[in-house]
Design an enzyme around this catalytic site. Sequence first.
Site, short mmCIF file in Angstrom:
data_model
loop_
_atom_site.label_atom_id
_atom_site.label_comp_id
_atom_site.label_asym_id
_atom_site.label_seq_id
_atom_site.Cartn_x
_atom_site.Cartn_y
_atom_site.Cartn_z
N PRO A 25 0.83 -1.21 0.00
CA PRO A 25 0.00 0.00 0.00
C PRO A 25 0.86 1.26 0.00
O PRO A 25 1.86 1.35 0.72
CB PRO A 25 -0.80 -0.13 1.30
N GLU A 26 0.49 2.22 -0.83
CA GLU A 26 1.23 3.48 -0.90
C GLU A 26 0.44 4.56 -0.17
O GLU A 26 -0.58 4.29 0.47
CB GLU A 26 1.47 3.83 -2.37
N LYS B 263 3.80 6.40 4.60
CA LYS B 263 2.96 5.19 4.49
C LYS B 263 2.62 4.61 5.86
O LYS B 263 2.21 3.45 5.96
CB LYS B 263 3.69 4.15 3.64
N ARG C 99 0.43 -12.10 5.18
CA ARG C 99 1.88 -12.27 4.97
C ARG C 99 2.71 -11.83 6.17
O ARG C 99 3.91 -12.12 6.24
CB ARG C 99 2.32 -11.49 3.72
N ARG D 16 12.27 -3.31 -9.64
CA ARG D 16 10.85 -2.97 -9.71
C ARG D 16 10.43 -2.73 -11.15
O ARG D 16 11.20 -2.20 -11.95
CB ARG D 16 10.54 -1.72 -8.88
#
EC number: 3.2.2.23
Length: 296
Positions: A2-3, A58, A126, A286
């Site tokens: 999540p950003e 974040k 996770r 990335r």
Amino acid sequence: MPELPEVETVKRGLAPAMEGARVTRLELRRRDLRFPFPDALAERVSGRTIVGLGRRAKYLLVDLDDGNTLISHLGMSGSFRIEEGAASAMPGEFHHARSKDEKHDHVVFHLEGGGGPRRVVYNDPRRFGFMDIVGRADLSAHPFFRDLGPEPTGNELGATYLAERFRDKAQPLKSALLDQKNIAGLGNIYVCEALWRSHLSPIRAAGTLVTSGGRPKQQLDLLVASIREVIADAIAAGGSSLRDHIRADGSLGYFQHSFSVYDREGQACGTPGCGGTVARIVQAGRSTFYCAACQK
């Protein structure tokens, strides 16, 4: 992961349920997430009143009435879920019944006040998320925050500031934008989108946006404006629902339907008159998506 827009969306969704509520009990169902929980975390939070929710980069910030702040990072797959303990609906736009596998519920805030008893559940399959607690006055000196750059939507971010950071830098522009010391909270998705909007290549050197005298070129002004716009648009849309991100009400964000380049490899560029095709390259491990025809 999540950003910034996703964390901001979660914060806004949780605020009606958490702000002003008293934590009757903080339930930790395991000893750790990505890192061990701080010593006596449950005891330090239980009995406290939540005076406000905030966000830095974040990180989700839960301010308590004793001057401490609980820090939460969602990691790769973390999310919060609001559960009512009474029939009356909670205020606010974000409210939903249980929506994820309970075996991954690791932290439970048992709350009272306002609309009656309720629970806010942290779920993380996770377990790459983490939590910490620190005095609010010491927050800026905490290792998570002390080196962070300005927020992308704040007044501190401007072309002059970035010119100072980028001057003489051979570092690829995308890498410079992802450096949290330069700008806090920007991530892969929104950097790709902002670069497309400003017609800038992710592989060009960051220093090429600065004059020899250290002043920002016009392209840098456009980049700052594009960053602000893409973040604002994503927050308004509720973030992106790629992979594991989910809003506090259990629904998905919709900004992914507005992607111009991210995850659109091989598709036509949306810039009017461009005629180019979105390409995917790998930078620092990335995926980068951009149009080589119109991003220079």
